[in-house]
Design a protein around this motif. Structure first.
Motif, mmCIF file in Angstrom:
data_model
loop_
_atom_site.group_PDB
_atom_site.id
_atom_site.type_symbol
_atom_site.label_atom_id
_atom_site.label_comp_id
_atom_site.label_asym_id
_atom_site.label_seq_id
_atom_site.Cartn_x
_atom_site.Cartn_y
_atom_site.Cartn_z
ATOM 1 N N ASN A 212 12.194 -12.984 0.714
ATOM 2 C CA ASN A 212 11.124 -12.185 0.126
ATOM 3 C C ASN A 212 9.850 -12.197 0.964
ATOM 4 O OD1 ASN A 212 11.098 -15.023 -1.044
ATOM 5 N ND2 ASN A 212 9.050 -14.323 -1.598
ATOM 6 N N GLU A 213 9.719 -13.152 1.889
ATOM 7 C CA GLU A 213 8.545 -13.209 2.748
ATOM 8 C C GLU A 213 8.687 -12.298 3.967
ATOM 9 O OE1 GLU A 213 6.655 -17.552 2.489
ATOM 10 O OE2 GLU A 213 8.704 -17.582 3.250
ATOM 11 N N LEU A 214 9.918 -12.080 4.415
ATOM 12 C CA LEU A 214 10.124 -11.376 5.678
ATOM 13 C C LEU A 214 10.781 -10.013 5.553
ATOM 14 C CD1 LEU A 214 11.212 -14.160 8.175
ATOM 15 C CD2 LEU A 214 9.009 -13.037 7.980
ATOM 16 N N TRP A 215 11.626 -9.819 4.559
ATOM 17 C CA TRP A 215 12.289 -8.525 4.480
ATOM 18 C C TRP A 215 12.538 -8.100 3.040
ATOM 19 C CZ3 TRP A 215 15.080 -12.875 6.033
ATOM 20 C CH2 TRP A 215 16.207 -13.224 5.275
ATOM 21 N N CYS A 216 12.657 -6.784 2.859
ATOM 22 C CA CYS A 216 13.019 -6.192 1.578
ATOM 23 C C CYS A 216 13.678 -4.860 1.878
ATOM 24 C CB CYS A 216 11.796 -6.000 0.673
ATOM 25 S SG CYS A 216 10.595 -4.809 1.312
ATOM 26 N N ASN A 217 14.390 -4.317 0.908
ATOM 27 C CA ASN A 217 15.043 -3.028 1.112
ATOM 28 C C ASN A 217 14.008 -1.971 1.487
ATOM 29 O OD1 ASN A 217 17.572 -4.033 0.476
ATOM 30 N ND2 ASN A 217 17.381 -3.580 -1.715
ATOM 31 N N GLY A 218 14.236 -1.333 2.626
ATOM 32 C CA GLY A 218 13.292 -0.324 3.090
ATOM 33 C C GLY A 218 12.176 -0.874 3.941
ATOM 34 N N GLY A 219 12.056 -2.204 3.998
ATOM 35 C CA GLY A 219 11.053 -2.828 4.837
ATOM 36 C C GLY A 219 9.625 -2.514 4.423
ATOM 37 N N GLU A 220 8.717 -2.668 5.382
ATOM 38 C CA GLU A 220 7.292 -2.489 5.120
ATOM 39 C C GLU A 220 6.965 -1.098 4.580
ATOM 40 O OE1 GLU A 220 3.768 -3.816 7.855
ATOM 41 O OE2 GLU A 220 4.381 -1.801 8.500
ATOM 42 N N ALA A 221 7.578 -0.072 5.153
ATOM 43 C CA ALA A 221 7.250 1.307 4.774
ATOM 44 C C ALA A 221 7.506 1.569 3.299
ATOM 45 C CB ALA A 221 8.045 2.291 5.634
ATOM 46 N N LEU A 222 8.682 1.164 2.816
ATOM 47 C CA LEU A 222 9.026 1.419 1.418
ATOM 48 C C LEU A 222 8.189 0.550 0.488
ATOM 49 C CD1 LEU A 222 10.735 2.968 -0.571
ATOM 50 C CD2 LEU A 222 12.523 1.231 -0.353
ATOM 51 N N PHE A 223 7.941 -0.700 0.887
ATOM 52 C CA PHE A 223 7.122 -1.575 0.048
ATOM 53 C C PHE A 223 5.725 -0.985 -0.147
ATOM 54 C CE2 PHE A 223 4.204 -4.948 -0.978
ATOM 55 C CZ PHE A 223 4.910 -5.740 -1.875
ATOM 56 N N LEU A 224 5.113 -0.541 0.949
ATOM 57 C CA LEU A 224 3.762 0.008 0.851
ATOM 58 C C LEU A 224 3.750 1.339 0.092
ATOM 59 C CD1 LEU A 224 2.311 -0.899 4.362
ATOM 60 C CD2 LEU A 224 1.707 -1.878 2.147
ATOM 61 N N LYS A 225 4.823 2.113 0.222
ATOM 62 C CA LYS A 225 4.925 3.352 -0.549
ATOM 63 C C LYS A 225 4.932 3.038 -2.040
ATOM 64 C CE LYS A 225 7.788 7.499 -1.103
ATOM 65 N NZ LYS A 225 9.025 8.207 -0.675
ATOM 66 N N ARG A 226 5.694 2.011 -2.441
ATOM 67 C CA ARG A 226 5.726 1.568 -3.840
ATOM 68 C C ARG A 226 4.367 1.047 -4.275
ATOM 69 N NH1 ARG A 226 9.098 -3.085 -3.975
ATOM 70 N NH2 ARG A 226 8.545 -3.178 -6.166
ATOM 71 N N MET A 227 3.727 0.296 -3.399
ATOM 72 C CA MET A 227 2.426 -0.279 -3.722
ATOM 73 C C MET A 227 1.390 0.817 -3.981
ATOM 74 S SD MET A 227 0.319 -3.120 -1.513
ATOM 75 C CE MET A 227 -1.302 -3.709 -2.041
ATOM 76 N N VAL A 228 1.380 1.822 -3.116
ATOM 77 C CA VAL A 228 0.451 2.938 -3.299
ATOM 78 C C VAL A 228 0.732 3.659 -4.617
ATOM 79 C CG1 VAL A 228 -0.225 5.213 -2.432
ATOM 80 C CG2 VAL A 228 -0.036 3.283 -0.849
ATOM 81 N N LYS A 229 1.992 3.954 -4.861
ATOM 82 C CA LYS A 229 2.371 4.681 -6.081
ATOM 83 C C LYS A 229 1.980 3.904 -7.327
ATOM 84 C CE LYS A 229 6.342 6.909 -8.332
ATOM 85 N NZ LYS A 229 7.802 7.180 -8.228
ATOM 86 N N GLN A 230 2.243 2.602 -7.337
ATOM 87 C CA GLN A 230 1.959 1.794 -8.518
ATOM 88 C C GLN A 230 0.472 1.496 -8.674
ATOM 89 O OE1 GLN A 230 4.577 -1.624 -9.034
ATOM 90 N NE2 GLN A 230 6.349 -0.484 -8.254
ATOM 91 N N SER A 231 -0.283 1.627 -7.591
ATOM 92 C CA SER A 231 -1.724 1.372 -7.684
ATOM 93 C C SER A 231 -2.432 2.406 -8.554
ATOM 94 C CB SER A 231 -2.354 1.345 -6.282
ATOM 95 O OG SER A 231 -2.394 2.639 -5.702
ATOM 96 N N ILE A 232 -1.850 3.591 -8.702
ATOM 97 C CA ILE A 232 -2.478 4.656 -9.499
ATOM 98 C C ILE A 232 -2.727 4.181 -10.927
ATOM 99 C CG2 ILE A 232 -2.198 7.004 -10.401
ATOM 100 C CD1 ILE A 232 -0.347 7.549 -7.976
ATOM 101 N N SER A 233 -1.766 3.465 -11.472
ATOM 102 C CA SER A 233 -1.869 2.998 -12.861
ATOM 103 C C SER A 233 -2.933 1.930 -13.048
ATOM 104 C CB SER A 233 -0.511 2.465 -13.339
ATOM 105 O OG SER A 233 0.480 3.461 -13.275
#
Length: 284
Positions: A212-233
């Protein structure tokens, strides 16, 4: 490095050894006549970090479980100093409260935020072992327990929900996201790192971090995309959202996504030696 970063100069090994004598066996003179350690040796890096946190930041002690990420403190301090600049530009009051997404076993960002600027910090993570270790690092330094809370994210699909409580406000969110998309990619990254360190022996990810510290499905790009989307709420509960972006090619897509949700955003270039990175910020 940021001009306020106390690590702009070479490590003061004599002072570090005086504060933390366990470091001494790991220190040697290189071919240029400079004191250093073997940065491919996880034990040496751990003791260097312990010495820095004791000598430069006044901690009683600090540690991490085996195989968890041992962070390079100068770079972590740089993020904190750049954050302070951003908060100053935004006119934030002195009673600053921040949230670190992915606090890790090391708890390094909350510790530095408290010790350098006196912030109140919350650290969140999905890994229960990391949560236990972060809590231990807070508890072993009693003054930190008044300023740092550690929270477990039990739902891996969520970044903020379940962590930010109803009615709670954070002046900033910070994040150093997993930057690889798989274990194989992370392993290749570690091999490149070892090659740069001119290490020929075989080493596992013994100083590279957990999944969980180094990798996730989709890597950095997908994680940050999720972060941006969820930040709206949580736009009304956070002053400024920030994250490191290790891969330059991800910046354009992130900007496009932020434009789409009508968020104001900036990019701050960061560098530590030959390493280049960047900090993305957005507000609503």
């Amino acid at each position: 490095m940021h001009p306020k970063n106390i690590h702009n100069q070479s490590y003061d090994f004599p002072s570090l050894i005086y504060t933390h004598p366990i470091l001494k066996p790991h220190v040697f003179m290189n071919t240029f006549g400079n004191m250093t350690i073997d940065f491919s040796d996880s034990g040496a890096v751990l003791e260097l970090n312990r010495a820095i946190l004791k000598h430069d930041y006044g901690l009683t002690d600090w540690s991490i479980p085996k195989n968890f990420l041992c962070p390079p403190i100068p770079g972590r301090a740089d993020y904190i100093h750049h954050l302070a600049d951003i908060l100053k530009q935004n006119g934030v009051n002195p009673n600053i409260k921040g949230l670190d997404i992915g606090v890790g076993a090391n708890c390094i960002y909350p510790i530095l935020g408290v010790q350098i600027y006196g912030w109140q910090m919350v650290g969140a993570d999905i890994n229960e072992t990391a949560i236990a270790s972060a809590n231990k690092n807070v508890e072993i330094n009693p003054h930190l327990s008044q300023a740092i809370q550690i929270r477990h994210q039990s739902n891996h699909a969520n970044i903020f929900e379940g962590i930010i409580k109803p009615g709670e406000y954070f002046d900033f969110v910070m994040c150093n996201p997993p930057f690889h998309s798989s274990k194989e990619e992370a392993s290749k990254g570690t091999l490149r790192k070892l090659k740069n360190l001119k290490v020929s022996k075989d080493l596992e990810l013994n100083f590279g971090g957990q999944a969980n510290e180094l990798w996730c499905n989709g890597g950095e790009a997908l994680f940050l995309k999720r972060m941006v989307k969820q930040s709206i709420s949580f736009s009304k509960q956070v002053g400024v959202f920030t994250s490191l972006v290790s891969k330059k090619e991800h910046v354009a897509k992130l900007k496009k996504q932020l434009d789409k949700i009508k968020a104001q955003h900036t990019i701050v270039d960061m560098s530590q030696g030959h390493k280049k990175s960047r900090l993305i910020t957005w507000t609503f």
